[in-house]
Motif scaffolding. Sequence first.
Motif, PDB file in Angstrom:
ATOM      1  N   UNK A   4       7.515  14.978  -7.250  1.00  0.00           N
ATOM      2  CA  UNK A   4       8.841  14.714  -7.806  1.00  0.00           C
ATOM      3  C   UNK A   4       9.881  14.368  -6.744  1.00  0.00           C
ATOM      4  N   UNK A   5       9.521  14.501  -5.465  1.00  0.00           N
ATOM      5  CA  UNK A   5      10.508  14.275  -4.408  1.00  0.00           C
ATOM      6  C   UNK A   5       9.800  13.756  -3.153  1.00  0.00           C
ATOM      7  N   UNK A   6       9.339  12.536  -3.204  1.00  0.00           N
ATOM      8  CA  UNK A   6       8.575  11.948  -2.104  1.00  0.00           C
ATOM      9  C   UNK A   6       9.529  11.564  -0.970  1.00  0.00           C
ATOM     10  N   UNK A   7       9.190  12.003   0.254  1.00  0.00           N
ATOM     11  CA  UNK A   7      10.067  11.777   1.397  1.00  0.00           C
ATOM     12  C   UNK A   7       9.719  10.517   2.181  1.00  0.00           C
ATOM     13  N   UNK A   8       8.524   9.995   1.991  1.00  0.00           N
ATOM     14  CA  UNK A   8       8.082   8.825   2.724  1.00  0.00           C
ATOM     15  C   UNK A   8       6.577   8.664   2.561  1.00  0.00           C
ATOM     16  N   UNK A   9       6.043   7.627   3.164  1.00  0.00           N
ATOM     17  CA  UNK A   9       4.611   7.360   3.095  1.00  0.00           C
ATOM     18  C   UNK A   9       4.128   6.919   4.466  1.00  0.00           C
ATOM     19  N   UNK A  10       3.079   7.578   4.962  1.00  0.00           N
ATOM     20  CA  UNK A  10       2.449   7.158   6.205  1.00  0.00           C
ATOM     21  C   UNK A  10       1.292   6.211   5.886  1.00  0.00           C
ATOM     22  N   UNK A  11       1.279   5.082   6.560  1.00  0.00           N
ATOM     23  CA  UNK A  11       0.195   4.103   6.421  1.00  0.00           C
ATOM     24  C   UNK A  11      -0.311   3.787   7.820  1.00  0.00           C
ATOM     25  N   UNK A  12      -1.593   4.074   8.070  1.00  0.00           N
ATOM     26  CA  UNK A  12      -2.150   3.932   9.402  1.00  0.00           C
ATOM     27  C   UNK A  12      -3.318   2.960   9.391  1.00  0.00           C
ATOM     28  N   UNK A  13      -3.422   2.178  10.461  1.00  0.00           N
ATOM     29  CA  UNK A  13      -4.534   1.251  10.583  1.00  0.00           C
ATOM     30  C   UNK A  13      -4.725   0.812  12.021  1.00  0.00           C
ATOM     31  N   UNK A  14      -5.797   0.101  12.245  1.00  0.00           N
ATOM     32  CA  UNK A  14      -6.117  -0.413  13.571  1.00  0.00           C
ATOM     33  C   UNK A  14      -5.870  -1.922  13.607  1.00  0.00           C
TER      34      UNK A  14
ATOM     35  N   UNK B 205       0.836  -1.203   0.000  1.00  0.00           N
ATOM     36  CA  UNK B 205       0.000   0.000   0.000  1.00  0.00           C
ATOM     37  C   UNK B 205       0.868   1.250   0.000  1.00  0.00           C
ATOM     38  N   UNK B 206       1.957   1.236   0.757  1.00  0.00           N
ATOM     39  CA  UNK B 206       2.875   2.373   0.736  1.00  0.00           C
ATOM     40  C   UNK B 206       3.528   2.562  -0.616  1.00  0.00           C
ATOM     41  N   UNK B 207       3.955   1.455  -1.235  1.00  0.00           N
ATOM     42  CA  UNK B 207       4.546   1.526  -2.579  1.00  0.00           C
ATOM     43  C   UNK B 207       3.526   2.047  -3.588  1.00  0.00           C
ATOM     44  N   UNK B 208       2.308   1.529  -3.490  1.00  0.00           N
ATOM     45  CA  UNK B 208       1.239   1.935  -4.396  1.00  0.00           C
ATOM     46  C   UNK B 208       0.927   3.419  -4.261  1.00  0.00           C
ATOM     47  N   UNK B 209       0.888   3.918  -3.023  1.00  0.00           N
ATOM     48  CA  UNK B 209       0.601   5.327  -2.803  1.00  0.00           C
ATOM     49  C   UNK B 209       1.659   6.212  -3.444  1.00  0.00           C
ATOM     50  N   UNK B 210       2.938   5.840  -3.263  1.00  0.00           N
ATOM     51  CA  UNK B 210       4.022   6.617  -3.863  1.00  0.00           C
ATOM     52  C   UNK B 210       3.914   6.616  -5.383  1.00  0.00           C
ATOM     53  N   UNK B 211       3.607   5.461  -5.961  1.00  0.00           N
ATOM     54  CA  UNK B 211       3.461   5.342  -7.423  1.00  0.00           C
ATOM     55  C   UNK B 211       2.323   6.216  -7.929  1.00  0.00           C
ATOM     56  N   UNK B 212       1.166   6.121  -7.299  1.00  0.00           N
ATOM     57  CA  UNK B 212       0.002   6.880  -7.768  1.00  0.00           C
ATOM     58  C   UNK B 212       0.236   8.382  -7.666  1.00  0.00           C
ATOM     59  N   UNK B 213       0.877   8.812  -6.587  1.00  0.00           N
ATOM     60  CA  UNK B 213       1.145  10.233  -6.396  1.00  0.00           C
ATOM     61  C   UNK B 213       2.204  10.725  -7.387  1.00  0.00           C
ATOM     62  N   UNK B 214       3.278   9.970  -7.538  1.00  0.00           N
ATOM     63  CA  UNK B 214       4.356  10.377  -8.442  1.00  0.00           C
ATOM     64  C   UNK B 214       3.898  10.415  -9.897  1.00  0.00           C
ATOM     65  N   UNK B 215       2.989   9.510 -10.270  1.00  0.00           N
ATOM     66  CA  UNK B 215       2.535   9.427 -11.663  1.00  0.00           C
ATOM     67  C   UNK B 215       1.302  10.281 -11.944  1.00  0.00           C
ATOM     68  N   UNK B 216       0.857  11.038 -10.952  1.00  0.00           N
ATOM     69  CA  UNK B 216      -0.283  11.930 -11.149  1.00  0.00           C
ATOM     70  C   UNK B 216      -1.608  11.210 -11.300  1.00  0.00           C
ATOM     71  N   UNK B 217      -1.707   9.998 -10.756  1.00  0.00           N
ATOM     72  CA  UNK B 217      -2.945   9.228 -10.883  1.00  0.00           C
ATOM     73  C   UNK B 217      -3.931   9.495  -9.756  1.00  0.00           C
ATOM     74  N   UNK B 218      -3.489  10.200  -8.702  1.00  0.00           N
ATOM     75  CA  UNK B 218      -4.391  10.658  -7.656  1.00  0.00           C
ATOM     76  C   UNK B 218      -4.219  12.157  -7.485  1.00  0.00           C
ATOM     77  N   UNK B 219      -5.310  12.829  -7.099  1.00  0.00           N
ATOM     78  CA  UNK B 219      -5.281  14.289  -6.997  1.00  0.00           C
ATOM     79  C   UNK B 219      -4.753  14.772  -5.658  1.00  0.00           C
TER      80      UNK B 219
END
Length: 298
Positions: free
Chosen positions: A277-287, A236-250
């Motif tokens: 263009x310069x992602x520093x990390x990804x926060x993934x939160x859950x219960x 999920x963290x990898x996917x989030x970085x990909x979607x954000x970097x590729x402009x697939x999510x707003x």
Amino acid sequence: MPSYSFDWVDAFTTTPFGGNGCAVFHDAAGLDVETRTAIVRETKLSECAYLVGSDVADFGARYYLAGREILMAGHPTIATVRSLVHRGMVDVSGGRAEITLEVGAGVLPIEITMEDGEPLICMTQAAPEFGAKFEAAEIAAIYGLEADDVVGVPQIVSTGTPFCITAMKDRATVERAVLLPDLLEAWQIRLGHPQAAVMEPFLVALEGATDTGDTFARLLMAPPNPGEDPFTGSATGCMAAYLWARGLIEAPRFTAEQGHGLGRPGQAQVEVLGPRASIAGVKVAGRGVVLMDGAIHL
């Protein structure tokens, strides 16, 4: 006969039998690799976690699949921290706590916030590393799909564990994917070193399984693992970085869903840190829910 205490935690859920189960074994540094993987196979879970101590973080843990160690895994991280809270090993009496957890891939910063008496656990995954790209037809074929079922270019991304992130045209396409193990193995062999340890492709659609979700994903797994992972926090963290970097999510914040087709619905709150263009990390939160606890006798 040595015994090791454990908590069985359902991660990325608020209800028993939801999300992804993980058995967390305490004081487990003395367990060898063969025993750790044998326990995974015995539980029939996708992964188990083993607390081993750390010289560089507050706690240390190692995660194992049925056949090998995995250096970074999301749902075992949520499960491990939930177990620590359950046993009073992390003080959350003030409503919030910060700890560090050393896993195989390095040290993860962890934030725990108490909401309605239950902990919300947030891990900060590392800045993504973007790797090889693949033809849509090559990845689609592994699942009996066509090239036009894929949106964009599949690419390996790692925030600790590498996955080939593959965006699909809709949720229905993700749901009808069927893993063809021989084609997956041939693809992994073609990757060669150092990508040989890459996980299975992670299929994602830009729509949730419920009204509150923004994405829906599946990770279909090859033997000796279970056939499908109910919720995959590292991917999920990898996917989030990909979607954000590729402009697939707003927006960099969204709700990720997985596991609904298995009857084990899971959900994570996700935030990508930094510009596209310069992602520093990804926060993934859950219960997480402590389903059972006990001891294993070896």
